[in-house]
Each structure stands twice: as structure tokens, then as C-alpha cells.
Design an enzyme around this catalytic site. Structure first.
Site, PDB file in Angstrom:
ATOM      1  N   GLY A   1       0.783  -1.227   0.000  1.00 17.40           N
ATOM      2  CA  GLY A   1       0.000   0.000   0.000  1.00 17.40           C
ATOM      3  C   GLY A   1       0.811   1.271   0.000  1.00 17.40           C
ATOM      4  N   ASP A   2       2.095   1.205  -0.308  1.00 18.49           N
ATOM      5  CA  ASP A   2       2.927   2.409  -0.418  1.00 18.49           C
ATOM      6  C   ASP A   2       4.013   2.157  -1.457  1.00 18.49           C
ATOM      7  OD1 ASP A   2       3.964   4.930   0.004  1.00 18.49           O
ATOM      8  OD2 ASP A   2       5.070   4.378   1.818  1.00 18.49           O
TER       9      ASP A   2
END
Length: 316
Positions: free
Chosen positions: A213-214
Site C-alpha cells: 500500500g505504499d
């Protein structure tokens, strides 16, 4: 090694905390106590893990890294203030266990200290031309997509959590884009938040995949074990297209016009093996979300990038 210690054996200037790190906004709120204790923390873990310091401290906005070696093998010591995010990062690194990811060698979670595989600290994918970088990021999305733990946050839940806030923030920020764009994002978000229930067997299978998620160019560094390896992951479960928007908006200034934006979008989804319409939906929702979040947080440049990214995707 000459020059690395003073006459008393204490650590010399190479472990001094760079002023640029001290100037990061985090320390304006939290104070300098952790920064001031860093040299002693480095010494303690160098002794504990039998490390020799081989270079100067580098840093991001929240963490410092120090090049070290043990028995001739290169590593880095990563240090960040203790907190729940340290445990989450260690768990993510242990889960991927070097698959497209920097290898975790050792960790002390309560102290915020990790020993990691040495990558090229100054050799991120952000320095690579965008035409080359975007397909690499797309392939990395797919490489990380292995069956995920059931207990980690899901991408569908992340969408559902943000849905109620979007109309409120849109009004509070002075309706920064047309209402039809907000309605489009909410319609897409409703589908993405319920994809596991309405998408059939394929959607349920995809919803169990691991997602970083990053993921963006600055978080992918040159390695030796693999040409490119990811650092500082956020482990989620669900749809690998979740962070496709971030991959694009972090390189948007290198895309000269709308045709080039569409070309890079297609390069990313094709490299990741994502359906183009599905990928477009994720980029639209996440870009609207980030646009409103950015305005609420007082950002200026990123909302402009969001406008540039959305325009060709909504018209195409």
C-alpha cells in the site's frame, strides 16, 4: 578503521544526525530527544549485532539508515522512533521474505531498530527515466501479489472507510472539482468496496492477494540479489491496483501531455496484468481521494497533479 572513531573510542562525526533530518516536520511535533540519542543507539546495536560502521548516515523523513558490515557482508542499520508502525513494517518484511523486497536480517521492534540487506541508498527508481520506471513498477505490483494473511487490512475496507468522508471534504474544500467527478468516484468506490461480494470467484481470489500500500519510484532501490527491490512496504490484502494512482502521480511531472499520461497508465496496467477499465477505476477513486485529502492537509502541488491525472482518464 582510521577516521571512524576518536581517541576515546566514541563514535565520531560520521554518526552525527544530519541537519536535514533534524529539519523534518515530524520532529517539530515530537521534539529532538530521539534524534539526540541516535549515536548511542547506533553504538549499542553495532555492539549487539557485531557490526562495523562503514559510512555516513542517510535518512528519509522518518527513518535513518547507517551502512554497516559484519564479517565482510554489507548491511544497513535502519532506525526509527518506536511505535506500532515498526511492528507492522517488520511483519511485512518477514511476510514477503525477500520476494521483490529488501531482506530483513534482524530486528528489535520495541527499539525501532532493524538490520537490513544493503541496497543502493542513492539509487532509487525515481532516478530512472519514467518510460523505463513505470513498467518496472507494474511488474513489481504483480511480483508482490502472493496469497496474503487474512488478518491484514484489506483494500476494499480502505475504500469503504474513506467513502463517507469524500462528500464532506468536497464541500469543506469549496467544491474543488465538478460534482459529476465526485459522483463518479463514489459510484466506483461503492463497487470497489464490495468487490469481494459481487465479483464472483475471480474477485474473491484476487481479494486474497498481498498488496504493497505504499509503492512508488522512491521506494524501489537497486539491489544485487534482484535488480530492483522494494523498501518500507505497507502490507495489505486485496486488489493490486490499489496504489496504481500513486505510481502515476509521483512521476506525473515527467509526462508532458494527456496522451503521455494515458500511455504510461497503459504501460503500468499491462505490466501488472490488470484489466485497463478496472485499473482506471482504481486510479479515479484514489486520485479523487488523494486530491481531497491533500487539500484538507494544506498541500498545493499534489492536488494540481491529481487534476492533471484525472482529466484524461475521465475523458478517455
Amino acid at each position: 578503521m582510521p577516521g571512524w572513531e576518536d581517541d576515546s573510542g566514541a563514535l565520531a562525526d560520521f554518526v552525527a544526525v544530519p541537519q536535514a533530518f533534524r529539519d523534518m516536520p515530524r520532529w517539530w511535533r515530537e521534539g529532538s530527544a530521539w534524534l539526540d540519542a541516535l549515536p548511542q543507539l547506533i553504538r549499542a546495536y553495532s555492539d549487539r549485532w557485531r557490526l562495523t560502521i562503514t559510512g555516513e548516515m542517510a535518512h528519509g523523513s522518518n527513518a535513518a539508515v547507517v551502512p554497516v558490515a559484519r564479517a565482510g557482508d554489507p548491511f544497513v542499520l535502519r532506525l526509527t522512533p518506536p511505535g506500532p508502525e515498526v511492528a507492522e513494517l517488520v511483519a511485512a518484511l518477514r511476510f514477503w521474505n525477500g520476494r521483490g523486497m529488501v531482506q530483513l536480517i534482524d530486528a528489535d521492534v520495541p527499539s525501532g531498530v532493524m538490520l537490513l540487506e544493503r541496497l543502493a541508498i542513492d539509487g532509487s527508481l525515481h532516478a530512472v527515466p519514467v518510460d523505463e520506471a513505470i513498467p518496472i513498477l507494474g511488474r513489481m505490483m504483480r511480483r508482490l501479489a502472493v496469497p496474503a494473511p487474512e488478518h491484514v487490512p484489506s483494500t476494499a475496507a480502505a475504500v469503504a472507510a474513506r467513502m463517507p468522508a469524500l462528500p464532506v471534504e468536497w464541500e469543506r474544500c469549496g467544491r474543488p472539482f465538478p460534482e459529476r467527478t465526485l459522483r463518479r468516484a463514489l459510484e466506483i468506490g461503492s463497487r470497489l468496496a464490495h468487490a469481494e461480494e459481487i465479483g464472483g470467484r475471480r474477485a474473491r481470489s484476487e481479494s486474497r492477494l498481498a498488496v504493497n500500500g505504499d509503492l512508488h519510484s522512491a521506494q524501489v532501490l537497486r539491489g544485487e540479489r534482484e535488480p530492483w527491490l522494494t523498501v518500507d512496504p505497507v502490507l495489505m490484502r486485496g486488489d493490486i491496483a490499489f496504489d496504481l494512482g500513486r505510481i502515476l502521480w509521483t512521476r506525473l511531472d515527467e509526462m508532458s501531455d494527456e496522451a503521455e499520461i494515458i500511455r504510461h497508465f497503459r504501460a503500468a496496467v499491462d505490466a501488472a496484468g490488470i484489466d485497463r477499465d478496472h485499473g482506471r477505476d482504481w486510479v479515479v477513486f484514489r486520485t479523487v481521494d488523494y486530491w481531497l485529502w491533500g487539500l484538507t492537509a494544506g498541500l498545493t502541488e499534489d492536488p494540481r497533479r491529481c487534476r492533471r491525472l484525472l482529466t484524461p482518464l475521465l475523458e478517455g
